[in-house]
Motif scaffolding. Structure first.
Motif, short mmCIF file in Angstrom:
data_model
loop_
_atom_site.label_atom_id
_atom_site.label_comp_id
_atom_site.label_asym_id
_atom_site.label_seq_id
_atom_site.Cartn_x
_atom_site.Cartn_y
_atom_site.Cartn_z
N GLY A 64 91.17 36.51 -46.84
CA GLY A 64 90.74 35.30 -48.44
C GLY A 64 92.08 36.06 -49.03
N PHE A 65 91.58 36.68 -49.62
CA PHE A 65 92.85 37.76 -50.53
C PHE A 65 93.87 38.04 -49.77
CE2 PHE A 65 88.28 39.11 -52.73
CZ PHE A 65 88.71 38.40 -53.95
N THR A 66 93.82 38.54 -49.22
CA THR A 66 94.99 39.24 -48.46
C THR A 66 96.12 37.92 -48.52
OG1 THR A 66 94.15 40.65 -46.81
CG2 THR A 66 96.37 40.28 -46.20
N LEU A 67 95.34 36.47 -47.98
CA LEU A 67 96.90 35.39 -47.50
C LEU A 67 97.12 35.56 -49.75
CD1 LEU A 67 94.43 33.13 -46.09
CD2 LEU A 67 96.82 34.25 -45.38
N ILE A 68 95.66 35.23 -50.22
CA ILE A 68 96.67 35.18 -51.75
C ILE A 68 97.50 36.13 -52.51
CG2 ILE A 68 95.44 34.99 -54.35
CD1 ILE A 68 93.23 34.15 -53.05
N PHE A 69 97.30 37.58 -52.29
CA PHE A 69 98.34 38.55 -52.76
C PHE A 69 99.71 38.81 -51.86
CE2 PHE A 69 93.91 40.69 -53.55
CZ PHE A 69 94.53 40.89 -55.30
N THR A 70 99.30 37.78 -50.44
CA THR A 70 100.93 37.58 -49.53
C THR A 70 101.55 36.61 -50.14
OG1 THR A 70 100.01 38.14 -47.72
CG2 THR A 70 101.91 37.45 -47.56
N LEU A 71 101.00 36.06 -50.94
CA LEU A 71 101.74 34.97 -51.64
C LEU A 71 102.51 35.10 -52.76
CD1 LEU A 71 102.40 31.77 -51.73
CD2 LEU A 71 100.35 31.47 -52.78
N GLU A 72 101.52 35.82 -53.39
CA GLU A 72 101.40 36.94 -54.51
C GLU A 72 103.18 37.26 -54.66
OE1 GLU A 72 101.44 40.23 -57.95
OE2 GLU A 72 100.08 39.66 -55.80
N LEU A 73 103.40 38.18 -53.19
CA LEU A 73 104.27 38.34 -53.69
C LEU A 73 105.44 38.93 -52.51
CD1 LEU A 73 105.76 41.60 -53.21
CD2 LEU A 73 104.62 42.24 -50.85
N VAL A 74 105.52 37.22 -51.72
CA VAL A 74 106.66 36.33 -51.97
C VAL A 74 106.67 35.46 -52.64
CG1 VAL A 74 107.09 34.33 -50.41
CG2 VAL A 74 105.68 35.99 -49.69
N LEU A 75 106.21 35.10 -54.20
CA LEU A 75 106.24 34.61 -55.47
C LEU A 75 107.44 35.56 -55.96
CD1 LEU A 75 103.74 32.11 -55.57
CD2 LEU A 75 105.87 31.48 -55.09
N ARG A 76 106.73 36.93 -55.55
CA ARG A 76 107.85 37.85 -57.17
C ARG A 76 109.17 37.82 -56.48
NH1 ARG A 76 104.38 40.75 -59.99
NH2 ARG A 76 102.39 40.03 -60.36
#
Length: 300
Positions: A64-76
């Motif tokens: 769950g954390f990995t998906l959240i941080f992956t989405l955050e990196l994509v948005l960055r």
């Protein structure tokens, strides 16, 4: 006129990379909380008893954390004009390392390899360092460190010279039976003594060696506050720079006015040279009022 995509990217940039709006501050707080909780999860998962009992739960939480941080990196990367340049930067590499181990776990078989991947996830805690660049209060500390880095580097160089000199002296004075069997071993003793840690695993036995130890311990107490004082002074200067402006008064030439001040605190002169003093306009109007002597003279 900006398109909807440009407006969305601009809005995301303000929230993710800046910290001067309520939404941006809330984003930083939520992200820091997620980072700390995710690192805590990795620590708990490293305990054999907890892993045996709650390993499956930790597995889903980690994903769950990995998906959240992956989405955050994509948005960055989406809201930047040069995403690849950010990805090659120090903080971009940290962002990538924070999510890469979990994704690699899908392709790396074997329990031993998975243990290595699990340890690499702890790198996520270094993302907190990146957030300091975007939090207003953290930026003050980063700027203070940057301005004091030469002084701190000079201090560390001096410490290294002291350690080398005293280590060489104690190596020549003390017998090998005391534990000083090599120069690196003697320098290790000098570091432990200068920092006043005193492990006690190696100590001089001769009177001269003990005298040198006493000198080093006193020297350690006297210099340990040097980097703290340097850093504290730079932090105070950073706070003053944020609070006070370097704009000179057009009337008396004094500097050091608080940002946003309209009048000089020394002579009362209007500071904003691009606009007129509203009180000056009212004063001129009062001078030319009908009941003034000048107006009466004109009327006569």
């Amino acid at each position: 006129m900006q398109s909807g995509d440009s407006l969305l990217r601009k809005r995301l940039f303000q929230i993710i990379f800046e910290s001067d709006t309520p939404q941006a501050k809330a984003f930083d707080i939520v992200l820091i909380t997620l980072i700390l909780v995710s690192v805590g999860t990795v620590f708990l998962d490293s305990v054999p008893g907890l892993h045996a009992r709650y390993g499956r739960i930790f597995y889903f939480i980690e994903w769950g954390f990995t998906l959240i941080f992956t989405l955050e990196l994509v948005l960055r990367l989406y809201c930047l004009d040069r995403p690849l340049r950010y990805l090659r930067s120090f903080y971009g590499v940290l962002d990538l390392l924070a999510i890469l181990p979990t994704w690699l776990a899908l392709f790396i078989p074997g329990a031993q390899s998975l243990l290595v991947v699990r340890v690499l996830r702890v790198l996520r805690v270094f993302r907190v360092l990146r957030l300091m660049e975007f939090v207003g209060e953290g930026r003050v500390l980063v700027e203070a460190l940057q301005r004091s880095q030469r002084k701190i580097l000079l201090f560390l160089t001096t410490i290294l010279l002291i350690i080398t000199i005293f280590g060489a002296l104690i190596y020549m004075i003390e017998p090998p039976e005391a534990g000083f069997t090599s120069m690196p071993r003697a320098m290790y003793w000098a570091i432990v003594t200068l920092t006043t840690v005193g492990y006690g695993d190696i100590a001089p036995v001769t009177p001269l060696g003990q005298f040198i130890s006493a000198v080093m311990m006193i020297l350690g107490y006297s210099i340990i506050a040097v980097p703290t004082g340097v850093f504290s002074a730079e932090v105070i200067r950073s706070i003053q720079r944020e609070r006070y402006s370097e704009e000179a008064c057009p009337g008396c030439g004094h500097e050091g006015h608080e940002r946003g001040s309209k009048y000089c605190r020394f002579c009362g002169t209007w500071l904003d040279e691009e606009t007129e003093d509203p009180h000056a306009s009212s004063a001129e109007t009062a001078d030319t009022a009908p009941d003034s002597p000048e107006a009466d003279a004109k009327g006569d």
